[in-house]
Design an enzyme around this catalytic site. Structure first.
Site, PDB file in Angstrom:
ATOM      1  N   CYS A 272      49.989  18.527  37.094  1.00  0.00           N
ATOM      2  CA  CYS A 272      50.163  19.711  37.931  1.00  0.00           C
ATOM      3  C   CYS A 272      51.565  19.785  38.514  1.00  0.00           C
ATOM      4  O   CYS A 272      52.241  20.806  38.408  1.00  0.00           O
ATOM      5  CB  CYS A 272      49.133  19.711  39.052  1.00  0.00           C
ATOM      6  SG  CYS A 272      49.424  20.988  40.274  1.00  0.00           S
TER       7      CYS A 272
ATOM      8  N   CYS B 277      51.207  23.178  36.644  1.00  0.00           N
ATOM      9  CA  CYS B 277      51.096  24.309  37.573  1.00  0.00           C
ATOM     10  C   CYS B 277      52.373  24.614  38.347  1.00  0.00           C
ATOM     11  O   CYS B 277      52.795  25.769  38.426  1.00  0.00           O
ATOM     12  CB  CYS B 277      49.996  24.048  38.600  1.00  0.00           C
ATOM     13  SG  CYS B 277      48.588  23.166  37.961  1.00  0.00           S
TER      14      CYS B 277
ATOM     15  N   LYS C  81      55.485  25.523  36.172  1.00  0.00           N
ATOM     16  CA  LYS C  81      55.080  26.771  35.497  1.00  0.00           C
ATOM     17  C   LYS C  81      55.174  27.957  36.450  1.00  0.00           C
ATOM     18  O   LYS C  81      55.730  28.997  36.122  1.00  0.00           O
ATOM     19  CB  LYS C  81      53.658  26.590  34.946  1.00  0.00           C
ATOM     20  CG  LYS C  81      53.017  27.753  34.243  1.00  0.00           C
ATOM     21  CD  LYS C  81      52.373  28.802  35.111  1.00  0.00           C
ATOM     22  CE  LYS C  81      51.327  28.340  36.064  1.00  0.00           C
ATOM     23  NZ  LYS C  81      50.066  27.991  35.477  1.00  0.00           N
TER      24      LYS C  81
ATOM     25  N   TYR D 231      45.062  29.606  28.349  1.00  0.00           N
ATOM     26  CA  TYR D 231      45.875  29.761  29.557  1.00  0.00           C
ATOM     27  C   TYR D 231      47.365  29.518  29.251  1.00  0.00           C
ATOM     28  O   TYR D 231      48.227  30.301  29.588  1.00  0.00           O
ATOM     29  CB  TYR D 231      45.510  28.686  30.578  1.00  0.00           C
ATOM     30  CG  TYR D 231      44.277  28.811  31.409  1.00  0.00           C
ATOM     31  CD1 TYR D 231      44.377  29.208  32.739  1.00  0.00           C
ATOM     32  CD2 TYR D 231      43.032  28.452  30.913  1.00  0.00           C
ATOM     33  CE1 TYR D 231      43.257  29.244  33.562  1.00  0.00           C
ATOM     34  CE2 TYR D 231      41.911  28.489  31.725  1.00  0.00           C
ATOM     35  CZ  TYR D 231      42.037  28.886  33.055  1.00  0.00           C
ATOM     36  OH  TYR D 231      40.935  28.907  33.864  1.00  0.00           O
TER      37      TYR D 231
ATOM     38  N   GLU E  98      50.313  32.232  29.276  1.00  0.00           N
ATOM     39  CA  GLU E  98      51.251  32.192  30.407  1.00  0.00           C
ATOM     40  C   GLU E  98      52.689  32.013  29.923  1.00  0.00           C
ATOM     41  O   GLU E  98      53.597  32.722  30.379  1.00  0.00           O
ATOM     42  CB  GLU E  98      50.874  31.038  31.354  1.00  0.00           C
ATOM     43  CG  GLU E  98      49.587  31.309  32.113  1.00  0.00           C
ATOM     44  CD  GLU E  98      49.189  30.208  33.098  1.00  0.00           C
ATOM     45  OE1 GLU E  98      48.370  30.466  33.969  1.00  0.00           O
ATOM     46  OE2 GLU E  98      49.719  29.076  32.980  1.00  0.00           O
TER      47      GLU E  98
ATOM     48  N   HIS F 236      44.179  50.066  53.262  1.00  0.00           N
ATOM     49  CA  HIS F 236      44.828  51.130  52.510  1.00  0.00           C
ATOM     50  C   HIS F 236      46.298  51.238  52.868  1.00  0.00           C
ATOM     51  O   HIS F 236      46.639  51.087  54.034  1.00  0.00           O
ATOM     52  CB  HIS F 236      44.117  52.456  52.857  1.00  0.00           C
ATOM     53  CG  HIS F 236      44.635  53.613  52.068  1.00  0.00           C
ATOM     54  ND1 HIS F 236      44.392  53.762  50.720  1.00  0.00           N
ATOM     55  CD2 HIS F 236      45.390  54.680  52.446  1.00  0.00           C
ATOM     56  CE1 HIS F 236      44.968  54.891  50.304  1.00  0.00           C
ATOM     57  NE2 HIS F 236      45.575  55.457  51.331  1.00  0.00           N
TER      58      HIS F 236
ATOM     59  N   GLU G 287      41.780  47.376  47.535  1.00  0.00           N
ATOM     60  CA  GLU G 287      40.802  48.239  48.207  1.00  0.00           C
ATOM     61  C   GLU G 287      39.806  48.833  47.199  1.00  0.00           C
ATOM     62  O   GLU G 287      38.694  49.189  47.559  1.00  0.00           O
ATOM     63  CB  GLU G 287      41.482  49.358  48.994  1.00  0.00           C
ATOM     64  CG  GLU G 287      42.159  50.417  48.158  1.00  0.00           C
ATOM     65  CD  GLU G 287      42.801  51.519  49.015  1.00  0.00           C
ATOM     66  OE1 GLU G 287      42.080  52.145  49.806  1.00  0.00           O
ATOM     67  OE2 GLU G 287      44.021  51.744  48.880  1.00  0.00           O
TER      68      GLU G 287
END
Ligand code: NDP
Length: 455
Positions: free
Chosen positions: A45, A50, A53, A180, A184, A438, A443
């Protein structure tokens, strides 16, 4: 009184799961803990996954932001990307993080051995220095590594491990795989100005995710200029006299690239640890077999993280490591939960996902599907065709939201919050009662009025 073992816990592997377990056992459980790591502290990681990346995702997103800024009236241009400058900064950041991991362990009183460790027996660890130590409990957290299938020219390929150390960015890059990592990196490299082709053997990338969301991401990637070809496999790769790589595909085409990256899955790091001889169960994919307590068939040996190939995500490894330490060293027995784990694929746009896909849910019970796809305000103003997808899968019987799938900029951030509601058992009506924020993209999740489908 003499201690029967040198340590209460010996952890093999200094990645997310191993470090968390070591720290909790030592700092909160009062255990005498040692940890062996043969590579850099922090694991996949932090060092080659992660973290670097995500920093590359950020780096790659600026050209599009600058193009958009122009449509908002700013007089800016991207200029060139200084890869070596970015890479140096990235390396410095990883050094800093590695240092932070080491500090954490030192503060917790964990003794660190910067060498490979293997097992001699259920309580004995052998280090490559020749030193032999004993521990009451041993935790294997050795993670995984990229898998590349063997074929003519497979020696020419890079893996995700190499992407952070490239001397220069290739002009034309082929990425093979549809998971993934492949998806990515296709987006990252495309954003950095590399001409990217992505070849995937199946009909649609990101297998296992919601079909509609997969299609949405694939369309967006193609719109951004990625040459994404499904149903396409490589027969062979050859180095040309000019130094490029020629790829021959199953559909009989030859294409040339400057570099080829394979992201065709990862395999657990279990070889050579001495596990099988001790009776630790090893599964078909090379993973260590464990029960819900992360305990192997040998009672003193536990395993967490990618080496167990349950859900191969950093936060899951951390939970497994923490639950193990709580159970064994703090007298707080608990198992890491593996259901309703949210995740994000950091493509551009991102895909955030939690719970059941439409396809999985309809196999289980009658459902309603609520979905909307729209052009978000920020990029629509700039004249972009980018579309966002918001989708909820709802149980017709209980009204509970069974799954949420978002394809949008920032979907990773949004899905984290949706995951809390879904984990708490929120119904569609709970979503409806929540007043919208909003104007936002998210939303739409609380304003989906009528199902688009029932199944
Ligand atoms: P994945 O398992 O996600 O994807 C592997 C891909 O390679 C699939 O498309 C698969 O095809 C293809 N493939 C497998 N074998 C072959 C082969 N022999 N020839 C051609 N194609 C092949 O693996 P990744 O390497 O992308 O990622 C590993 C894991 O790391 C992920 O599953 C995830 O758990 C984790 N990860 C998570 C991230 C995140 O949370 N954002 C980021 C990166 C990794 P098929 O679908 O047909 O099997």
């Amino acid at each position: 009184m003499s201690q029967p073992f040198d340590y209460d816990l010996f952890v093999i592997g200094g990645g997310s799961g191993g470090v968390r377990a070591a720290r909790i056992a030592a700092a909160e459980g009062g255990a005498r803990v040692a940890l062996a790591e043969e590579d850099r502290m922090g694991g996949t990681c932090v060092i080659r996954g992660c973290v670097p990346k995500k920093l590359m995702v950020f780096a790659s997103s600026y050209p599009a932001m600058l193009r958009e800024a122009v449509t908002y009236g700013w007089q800016v241009s991207a200029g060139g990307f200084d890869w070596p400058a970015f890479r140096s900064k990235l390396e410095a950041e990883l050094d800093r993080l590695e240092g932070a991991y080491r500090n954490t362990l030192a503060k917790a009183g964990v003794e660190v051995f910067n060498v490979r460790a293997t097992l001699d027996d259920p309580h004995t660890v052998r280090l490559t220095t020749g030193q032999v130590v004993t521990a009451r409990t041993i935790l294997i957290a050795t993670g995984g590594r990229p898998f590349v299938p063997e074929f003519p020219g497979s020696d020419l390929v890079m893996t995700s491990n190499d992407m952070f150390h490239l001397p220069e960015l290739p002009k034309r890059l082929l990425i093979v795989g549809g998971g993934y990592i492949a998806s990515e990196f296709a987006c990252i490299m495309n954003g950095l100005g590399v001409r990217v082709s992505q070849f995937y053997r199946g009909a649609q990338i990101l297998r296992g995710f919601d079909d509609e969301a997969r299609g949405h991401v694939a369309n967006a990637m193609r719109m951004k200029g990625i040459d994404l070809r499904t149903g396409t496999s490589i027969i062979r790769l050859q180095r040309t006299p000019e130094g490029t790589i020629r790829a021959t595909t199953t559909d009989g085409h030859d294409c040339e690239f400057d570099a080829v990256m394979y992201a065709t899955g990862r395999v657990p790091n279990t070889e050579g640890l001495g596990l099988e001889a001790l009776g630790v169960g090893i599964g078909r994919r090379g993973q260590i077999e464990v029960d819900g307590w992360s305990q192997t068939a040998v009672p003193s040996i536990f395993a967490v993280g990618d080496v167990t190939d349950r859900i191969n995500l950093t936060p899951v490894a951390i939970r497994e490591g923490h639950a193990f330490a709580d159970t064994v060293f703090r007298g707080v027995p608990r198992q890491a939960e593996h259901d309703l784990v949210a995740s994000a694929v950091f493509t551009q746009p991102e895909l955030g996902s939690v719970g059941l896909t439409e396809e999985a849910a309809r196999e289980i019970e009658p459902i309603e599907v609520y979905a909307t796809a729209f052009r978000p305000m920020q990029s629509a103003f700039a004249g972009d065709e980018d579309r966002v997808l918001m989708k909820l899968i709802v149980s017709r019987a209980t009204r509970r939201v069974l799954g949420c799938h978002i394809v949008a900029p920032g979907a990773g951030e949004m899905i984290q919050l949706a995951a809390i509601a879904i984990r708490m058992g929120a119904t569609k009506e709970d979503f409806d009662r929540t007043v919208a924020v909003h104007p936002t993209m998210a939303e739409e999740l609380v304003t989906l009025r009528t199902p688009v489908r029932k199944a």
